[in-house]
Design an enzyme around this catalytic site. Structure first.
Site, PDB file in Angstrom:
ATOM      1  N   CYS A 164     -41.412  -9.217 -31.766  1.00 18.07           N
ATOM      2  CA  CYS A 164     -41.962  -9.381 -32.929  1.00 18.07           C
ATOM      3  C   CYS A 164     -43.469  -8.558 -32.670  1.00 18.07           C
ATOM      4  O   CYS A 164     -44.241  -8.506 -34.024  1.00 18.07           O
ATOM      5  CB  CYS A 164     -42.165 -10.876 -33.479  1.00 18.07           C
ATOM      6  SG  CYS A 164     -40.452 -11.460 -33.729  1.00 18.07           S
ATOM      7  N   HIS A 304     -49.412 -14.870 -37.983  1.00 16.84           N
ATOM      8  CA  HIS A 304     -48.215 -14.764 -37.773  1.00 16.84           C
ATOM      9  C   HIS A 304     -47.186 -15.614 -38.692  1.00 16.84           C
ATOM     10  O   HIS A 304     -46.223 -15.034 -39.012  1.00 16.84           O
ATOM     11  CB  HIS A 304     -47.847 -15.040 -36.244  1.00 16.84           C
ATOM     12  CG  HIS A 304     -46.417 -14.663 -35.684  1.00 16.84           C
ATOM     13  ND1 HIS A 304     -45.860 -13.125 -35.750  1.00 16.84           N
ATOM     14  CD2 HIS A 304     -45.527 -15.341 -34.962  1.00 16.84           C
ATOM     15  CE1 HIS A 304     -44.677 -13.374 -35.316  1.00 16.84           C
ATOM     16  NE2 HIS A 304     -44.541 -14.484 -35.007  1.00 16.84           N
ATOM     17  N   GLU A 315     -50.483 -22.058 -33.952  1.00 19.22           N
ATOM     18  CA  GLU A 315     -51.538 -20.987 -34.404  1.00 19.22           C
ATOM     19  C   GLU A 315     -52.593 -21.531 -35.230  1.00 19.22           C
ATOM     20  O   GLU A 315     -53.743 -21.034 -34.984  1.00 19.22           O
ATOM     21  CB  GLU A 315     -50.571 -19.878 -35.418  1.00 19.22           C
ATOM     22  CG  GLU A 315     -51.576 -18.434 -35.742  1.00 19.22           C
ATOM     23  CD  GLU A 315     -50.808 -17.655 -36.391  1.00 19.22           C
ATOM     24  OE1 GLU A 315     -51.202 -16.427 -36.798  1.00 19.22           O
ATOM     25  OE2 GLU A 315     -49.566 -17.905 -36.749  1.00 19.22           O
ATOM     26  N   LYS A 336     -45.399 -13.279 -44.652  1.00 22.60           N
ATOM     27  CA  LYS A 336     -44.031 -13.358 -44.504  1.00 22.60           C
ATOM     28  C   LYS A 336     -43.220 -14.364 -45.508  1.00 22.60           C
ATOM     29  O   LYS A 336     -42.128 -14.346 -45.371  1.00 22.60           O
ATOM     30  CB  LYS A 336     -43.826 -13.779 -42.972  1.00 22.60           C
ATOM     31  CG  LYS A 336     -44.040 -12.902 -41.907  1.00 22.60           C
ATOM     32  CD  LYS A 336     -43.681 -13.449 -40.490  1.00 22.60           C
ATOM     33  CE  LYS A 336     -44.200 -12.565 -39.225  1.00 22.60           C
ATOM     34  NZ  LYS A 336     -45.596 -12.290 -39.416  1.00 22.60           N
ATOM     35  N   HIS A 341     -39.502 -12.063 -42.463  1.00 25.70           N
ATOM     36  CA  HIS A 341     -40.187 -11.481 -40.917  1.00 25.70           C
ATOM     37  C   HIS A 341     -39.377 -10.224 -40.561  1.00 25.70           C
ATOM     38  O   HIS A 341     -38.057 -10.328 -40.700  1.00 25.70           O
ATOM     39  CB  HIS A 341     -39.733 -12.698 -39.920  1.00 25.70           C
ATOM     40  CG  HIS A 341     -40.062 -12.247 -38.663  1.00 25.70           C
ATOM     41  ND1 HIS A 341     -41.122 -11.442 -38.199  1.00 25.70           N
ATOM     42  CD2 HIS A 341     -40.534 -13.240 -37.573  1.00 25.70           C
ATOM     43  CE1 HIS A 341     -41.598 -11.663 -37.087  1.00 25.70           C
ATOM     44  NE2 HIS A 341     -41.100 -12.876 -36.706  1.00 25.70           N
ATOM     45  N   PHE A 404     -40.804 -13.254 -29.170  1.00 23.59           N
ATOM     46  CA  PHE A 404     -40.129 -13.894 -28.329  1.00 23.59           C
ATOM     47  C   PHE A 404     -40.644 -13.205 -26.934  1.00 23.59           C
ATOM     48  O   PHE A 404     -40.495 -11.985 -26.657  1.00 23.59           O
ATOM     49  CB  PHE A 404     -38.641 -13.706 -28.421  1.00 23.59           C
ATOM     50  CG  PHE A 404     -38.189 -14.495 -29.637  1.00 23.59           C
ATOM     51  CD1 PHE A 404     -38.975 -15.476 -30.021  1.00 23.59           C
ATOM     52  CD2 PHE A 404     -36.938 -14.284 -30.035  1.00 23.59           C
ATOM     53  CE1 PHE A 404     -38.315 -16.225 -31.136  1.00 23.59           C
ATOM     54  CE2 PHE A 404     -36.228 -15.182 -30.942  1.00 23.59           C
ATOM     55  CZ  PHE A 404     -36.955 -15.891 -31.468  1.00 23.59           C
TER      56      PHE A 404
END
Length: 418
Positions: A164, A304, A315, A336, A341, A404
């Protein structure tokens, strides 16, 4: 060696909110959700039956049928976004030194639609009969190749794959190649089209995506206690990055300047962010250092913020530690919550959102938050721009993307001053 300055001169996008950047931006500012029931395949037996799809997409509106058959859906999206961004940049192709114009375009997964179709159609008894375009359609670098071939760009050309964080890493590479003098301009961004039974099934088996089938539009709810995973999205976003003097010499419209980028790794877990946000803290500090800016110089963070139970908390912890008391003066939002996403394309789309936020003086919201849905582990003295866009002057914005494997990438854009 004196580093060259890098500016943004073109933008393009095709997303669950619209088939152009303008439509997408209008959707973001108005708090529109792109989520709905999956139409790409029969998802009735899946735990998750919804996603943020590009609506009413017909590739023959953009490509002839023969060309469309040679392109995976993700590559189609990439070309559409690139076409818009290149047109928006006003570059006259015939006047460019094509040896100094590159393409660095990413995808987290690549042509999963093509891969799944070819494997499903394989008949072991009849022998291996695969489409000759199987591999060229599937590989994650082919979008970059198609863009370069269409326009004749012969500069640096490759794909970046970091889950991502892919398209933020692609932008960072483009930025660095230009400021080092290796290119005059680079078309960069990301594309993804992973809403297939394999894509949805794979993420679902990991319990990574929301199962709120009764209310898809409100399923992505970053920073809410009831969040239960991200919502898959698809589409592409593209930026044209250009060396400042090159852009000025041709009289280009300049959106903003790329100030700096940062990268780091969590070195912690296959899919989860570090609970204390160690990698997130490092990547934001690296971006600030690269930009030669202080935390107080940032006005807006496009986080994110995927709406996962652990990720949102870590975060926020990272932002509080990096920005200190200034964190309370920031606008923070997760777009998002509206687009879903977009995996490998998400960084480019959120970079474009930061750029337009600077240009228009408005912060797109984080939608789907309701009073009474506060998470005791999240500090609500920070301004998450809940549910409604907010007007403010934005001189500099930071965008975070985490992938990831522990891949983290951040970038900072700021108002252009010659």
């Amino acid at each position: 060696m004196e580093l060259k300055r890098v500016v943004v001169t073109g933008l393009g996008a095709i997303t669950p909110l619209g088939k152009t950047l303008t439509e997408t931006w209008e959707g973001l500012v108005n708090g529109k959700s792109g989520a709905g029931p999956i139409t790409h395949f029969d998802a009735s037996k899946f735990k998750t039956q919804f996603a943020c799809e590009v609506k009413n997409f017909d590739p023959t509106q953009y490509f002839d049928r023969k060309e469309a058959r040679k392109l995976d859906r993700y590559a189609q999206f990439a070309l559409i976004a690139a076409d818009e961004a290149i047109a928006d940049s006003g570059m006259e192709i015939e006047k460019l030194d094509l040896n100094k114009v590159g393409v660095i375009f990413s995808s987290g997964i690549g042509g999963i639609t093509t891969f799944q179709e070819e494997v499903e159609n394989y008949d072991a008894e009849r022998g291996p009969r695969f489409n000759p375009f199987f591999i060229p359609k599937m590989i994650a670098d082919i979008a970059s190749g198609h863009i370069s071939m269409k326009y004749g760009f012969r500069g640096p050309n490759f794909a970046v794959v970091s889950a991502c964080a892919s398209s933020t890493n692609a932008i960072a590479d483009a930025f660095n190649y230009i400021r080092l003098g290796k290119a005059n301009a680079i078309v960069t961004g990301g594309a993804e089209a992973s809403i297939t039974s394999a894509g949805v099934g794979g993420f679902s088996s990991m319990n990574a995506i929301s199962t709120r089938n009764d209310s898809p539009e409100t399923a992505s709810r970053p920073f809410s206690a009831s969040r239960d995973g991200f919502v898959m999205g698809e589409g592409a976003a593209c930026l044209v990055l250009e060396e400042m003097e090159h852009a000025l010499a041709r009289g280009a419209k300049i959106y903003c300047e790329v100030a700096g980028t940062g990268m780091s790794a969590d070195a912690y877990h296959l899919t989860a962010t570090h609970p204390d946000g160690l990698g997130a803290k490092l990547v934001m500090r690296n971006a600030l250092e690269d930009a030669e800016m202080n935390p107080e110089d940032i006005d807006y963070i496009n986080v994110h913020g995927t709406s996962t139970p652990v990720g949102d908390i870590s975060e926020v912890k990272a932002i509080k530690e990096v920005f200190g008391e200034h964190a309370k003066k920031l606008n923070i939002s997760s777009t998002k919550s509206m687009t879903g996403h977009l995996l490998g394309a998400t960084g480019a789309l959120e970079a474009a959102a930061c750029i337009l936020a600077i240009k228009e003086g408005i912060v797109p919201p984080t939608i789907n938050f309701a009073e009474g849905d506060e998470d005791p582990e999240i500090d609500y003295t920070l301004n998450y721009t809940f549910n409604k866009a907010q007007k403010r002057e934005i001189n500099a914005a930071l965008s975070n993307t985490f992938g990831f494997g522990g891949h983290n990438a951040s970038m900072i854009v700021k108002k252009f001053v010659k």
